[in-house]
Motif scaffolding. Structure first.
Motif, PDB file in Angstrom:
ATOM      1  N   VAL A   1     -44.694 -41.952 -44.552  1.00  0.00           N
ATOM      2  CA  VAL A   1     -44.114 -42.460 -45.131  1.00  0.00           C
ATOM      3  C   VAL A   1     -43.409 -43.414 -43.672  1.00  0.00           C
ATOM      4  CG1 VAL A   1     -43.763 -41.449 -47.407  1.00  0.00           C
ATOM      5  CG2 VAL A   1     -41.922 -40.863 -44.776  1.00  0.00           C
ATOM      6  N   ALA A   2     -43.225 -44.840 -44.137  1.00  0.00           N
ATOM      7  CA  ALA A   2     -42.218 -45.843 -43.237  1.00  0.00           C
ATOM      8  C   ALA A   2     -41.720 -47.053 -43.700  1.00  0.00           C
ATOM      9  CB  ALA A   2     -43.845 -46.273 -41.930  1.00  0.00           C
TER      10      ALA A   2
ATOM     11  N   ILE B   1     -45.199 -35.123 -38.578  1.00  0.00           N
ATOM     12  CA  ILE B   1     -44.886 -35.918 -37.364  1.00  0.00           C
ATOM     13  C   ILE B   1     -43.992 -36.344 -37.759  1.00  0.00           C
ATOM     14  CG2 ILE B   1     -45.247 -36.902 -35.678  1.00  0.00           C
ATOM     15  CD1 ILE B   1     -48.023 -35.246 -35.606  1.00  0.00           C
ATOM     16  N   ILE B   2     -42.503 -35.984 -37.436  1.00  0.00           N
ATOM     17  CA  ILE B   2     -41.527 -37.520 -37.197  1.00  0.00           C
ATOM     18  C   ILE B   2     -41.672 -38.284 -36.135  1.00  0.00           C
ATOM     19  CG2 ILE B   2     -38.942 -37.463 -37.443  1.00  0.00           C
ATOM     20  CD1 ILE B   2     -38.901 -35.541 -39.358  1.00  0.00           C
ATOM     21  N   GLY B   3     -41.430 -39.791 -36.289  1.00  0.00           N
ATOM     22  CA  GLY B   3     -41.440 -40.964 -35.163  1.00  0.00           C
ATOM     23  C   GLY B   3     -40.089 -41.271 -35.632  1.00  0.00           C
ATOM     24  N   ASP B   4     -40.713 -42.889 -34.924  1.00  0.00           N
ATOM     25  CA  ASP B   4     -39.318 -43.722 -35.209  1.00  0.00           C
ATOM     26  C   ASP B   4     -39.704 -44.540 -36.708  1.00  0.00           C
ATOM     27  OD1 ASP B   4     -37.283 -46.001 -34.811  1.00  0.00           O
ATOM     28  OD2 ASP B   4     -37.957 -47.237 -33.073  1.00  0.00           O
ATOM     29  N   SER B   5     -38.284 -44.493 -37.589  1.00  0.00           N
ATOM     30  CA  SER B   5     -39.122 -45.019 -38.927  1.00  0.00           C
ATOM     31  C   SER B   5     -40.128 -44.650 -39.927  1.00  0.00           C
ATOM     32  CB  SER B   5     -38.994 -46.579 -39.024  1.00  0.00           C
ATOM     33  OG  SER B   5     -37.665 -47.079 -37.937  1.00  0.00           O
ATOM     34  N   TYR B   6     -40.566 -43.364 -39.211  1.00  0.00           N
ATOM     35  CA  TYR B   6     -42.379 -42.970 -39.664  1.00  0.00           C
ATOM     36  C   TYR B   6     -42.327 -41.572 -39.753  1.00  0.00           C
ATOM     37  CZ  TYR B   6     -44.809 -42.452 -35.860  1.00  0.00           C
ATOM     38  OH  TYR B   6     -45.109 -41.506 -34.425  1.00  0.00           O
TER      39      TYR B   6
ATOM     40  N   PHE C   1     -50.474 -45.349 -35.637  1.00  0.00           N
ATOM     41  CA  PHE C   1     -49.204 -46.000 -36.428  1.00  0.00           C
ATOM     42  C   PHE C   1     -48.671 -47.352 -35.534  1.00  0.00           C
ATOM     43  CE2 PHE C   1     -44.786 -46.638 -38.181  1.00  0.00           C
ATOM     44  CZ  PHE C   1     -45.214 -47.330 -38.889  1.00  0.00           C
ATOM     45  N   GLU C   2     -47.790 -46.231 -34.460  1.00  0.00           N
ATOM     46  CA  GLU C   2     -46.968 -46.538 -32.849  1.00  0.00           C
ATOM     47  C   GLU C   2     -48.144 -47.875 -32.784  1.00  0.00           C
ATOM     48  OE1 GLU C   2     -45.928 -43.188 -31.075  1.00  0.00           O
ATOM     49  OE2 GLU C   2     -44.467 -42.435 -32.784  1.00  0.00           O
ATOM     50  N   SER C   3     -49.178 -47.440 -32.546  1.00  0.00           N
ATOM     51  CA  SER C   3     -49.927 -48.684 -31.978  1.00  0.00           C
ATOM     52  C   SER C   3     -50.678 -49.905 -32.166  1.00  0.00           C
ATOM     53  CB  SER C   3     -50.839 -47.705 -30.168  1.00  0.00           C
ATOM     54  OG  SER C   3     -52.368 -47.324 -31.854  1.00  0.00           O
TER      55      SER C   3
ATOM     56  N   LEU D   1     -49.806 -48.801 -42.522  1.00  0.00           N
ATOM     57  CA  LEU D   1     -50.138 -47.548 -42.730  1.00  0.00           C
ATOM     58  C   LEU D   1     -51.794 -47.530 -43.032  1.00  0.00           C
ATOM     59  CD1 LEU D   1     -47.715 -48.449 -45.317  1.00  0.00           C
ATOM     60  CD2 LEU D   1     -46.813 -46.718 -43.883  1.00  0.00           C
ATOM     61  N   TYR D   2     -52.287 -48.767 -43.311  1.00  0.00           N
ATOM     62  CA  TYR D   2     -53.579 -47.865 -43.396  1.00  0.00           C
ATOM     63  C   TYR D   2     -54.152 -47.725 -41.700  1.00  0.00           C
ATOM     64  CZ  TYR D   2     -58.358 -48.962 -42.912  1.00  0.00           C
ATOM     65  OH  TYR D   2     -60.170 -48.775 -42.278  1.00  0.00           O
ATOM     66  N   ALA D   3     -53.586 -47.951 -41.258  1.00  0.00           N
ATOM     67  CA  ALA D   3     -54.159 -47.551 -39.684  1.00  0.00           C
ATOM     68  C   ALA D   3     -54.032 -46.096 -39.084  1.00  0.00           C
ATOM     69  CB  ALA D   3     -53.763 -48.416 -38.574  1.00  0.00           C
ATOM     70  N   ALA D   4     -52.593 -45.703 -40.153  1.00  0.00           N
ATOM     71  CA  ALA D   4     -52.531 -44.575 -39.398  1.00  0.00           C
ATOM     72  C   ALA D   4     -53.534 -43.532 -40.545  1.00  0.00           C
ATOM     73  CB  ALA D   4     -51.576 -44.772 -39.848  1.00  0.00           C
ATOM     74  N   LEU D   5     -54.242 -43.361 -42.111  1.00  0.00           N
ATOM     75  CA  LEU D   5     -54.685 -43.375 -42.729  1.00  0.00           C
ATOM     76  C   LEU D   5     -56.272 -43.462 -42.088  1.00  0.00           C
ATOM     77  CD1 LEU D   5     -53.487 -42.622 -44.926  1.00  0.00           C
ATOM     78  CD2 LEU D   5     -54.584 -43.731 -46.516  1.00  0.00           C
ATOM     79  N   GLN D   6     -56.520 -44.270 -41.474  1.00  0.00           N
ATOM     80  CA  GLN D   6     -58.027 -44.404 -41.175  1.00  0.00           C
ATOM     81  C   GLN D   6     -57.929 -43.362 -40.113  1.00  0.00           C
ATOM     82  OE1 GLN D   6     -60.793 -46.003 -43.367  1.00  0.00           O
ATOM     83  NE2 GLN D   6     -62.002 -44.082 -41.530  1.00  0.00           N
TER      84      GLN D   6
END
Length: 297
Positions: free
Chosen positions: A6-7, A106-111, A131-133, A142-147
């Motif tokens: 979620v982001a 994992i919790i990050g900046d806004s996600y 997601f961060e990169s 979001l898709y990049a993170a999922l993949q």
């Protein structure tokens, strides 16, 4: 049973989630509202959380306080896994003690990334890094993170469904949907989401090119039209057939017959039955007979 993220992108005012699982319609456990919040409730997802999130955000509660409200209505909270973001960028995640390994978040900046019954912690770690990169629209990140999570194993039980949902005020419908892509019963649902994003990106670029033509005048209009022609030159397929038709009609109205004929021929290459429409345009006088003869020659 699932991995998700979620982001929110506060700058672009986009908010949403991406999710994948070996179950049918994994995306139904997620929710997002423009300029409000987003949530994924998984590992025996609990749908009452969805309405409570928005009600309590409206009352001014923060996400940690809202989670306390979840606990009041759910005696099986330790079976659940929750990831939430608010439009302001606040983040919260929870993994119940009765989730099956590997489970975590994992919790990050806004996600927040979360998952259960995963091959290992590397799934969430790769999601977070991706997601961060990744640059671009929130849906692409979001898709990049999922993949990335899928590439290192994802759900140990296999693959079936995936979804990416992004909301934004005045997105595209009455519910402010900006992007909503779902894939069901697919061997590679996450990769298929990526393919659909590529198609959407192409259609959006064609649409924006058309709008530029419509809004321009004089030489600027011709320049915009040629720019649109260049973009569509290697995209003679059904996803952009209407834009080839627009190109043809506009070239013809501007007296650029050669370019109009080529564009009409592209339309017929994509959809041969469009000859009926072109014949009608000819009968009405919109297309001169001499031009029609060259189109079909």
């Amino acid at each position: 049973m699932t991995f998700s993220i979620v982001a929110v992108d506060v700058k672009s005012k986009e908010i949403g989630f991406a999710i994948a699982s070996c179950t049918w319609d994994a995306g139904m456990v997620g929710t997002a509202k423009a300029e409000r919040g987003a949530l994924c409730s998984q590992a025996q997802g609990y749908f009452p959380f969805h309405s409570v999130l928005y009600e309590k955000l409206e009352e001014g509660l923060n996400l940690e306080q809202i989670f306390e409200e979840f606990k009041k209505i759910d005696e099986d909270i330790e079976n659940r896994q929750v990831g939430m973001v608010s439009f302001s960028g606040e983040v919260f995640a929870f993994t119940g003690s009765r989730n099956d390994d590997y489970a975590g978040h994992i919790i990050g900046d806004s996600y927040a990334c979360q998952g259960n019954i995963l091959t290992g912690p590397e799934v969430l770690e790769h999601m977070s890094k991706a997601f961060e990169s990744t640059n671009g629209m929130l849906a692409e990140r979001l898709y990049a993170a999922l993949q990335a999570g899928d590439d290192v194993g994802g759900d140990i039980r296999g693959k079936m469904s995936a979804r990416v949902l992004v909301k934004k005020k005045k997105g595209s419908d009455l519910e402010d949907t900006f992007i909503d892509l779902r894939v069901e019963d697919h061997k590679e649902p996450v990769k298929e989401i990526g393919r659909l994003l590529e198609v959407r990106r192409k259609i959006l670029k064609a649409y924006l090119s058309m709008q530029k033509v419509i809004e321009s005048e004089g030489e600027d209009k011709i320049d915009a039209l040629k720019e649109m022609e260049k973009f569509l030159s290697d995209k003679v397929d059904r996803t952009v057939i209407d834009y080839h038709s627009f190109l043809a009609d506009t070239f013809l109205k501007l007296g650029m017959e050669e370019k109009a004929i080529k564009a009409y021929q592209n339309v017929l290459t994509i959809g041969p039955k469009m000859i009926r429409v072109i014949r009608k345009q000819t009968s009405s006088g919109e297309i001169p007979n001499s031009v029609f003869e060259r189109i079909v020659d």
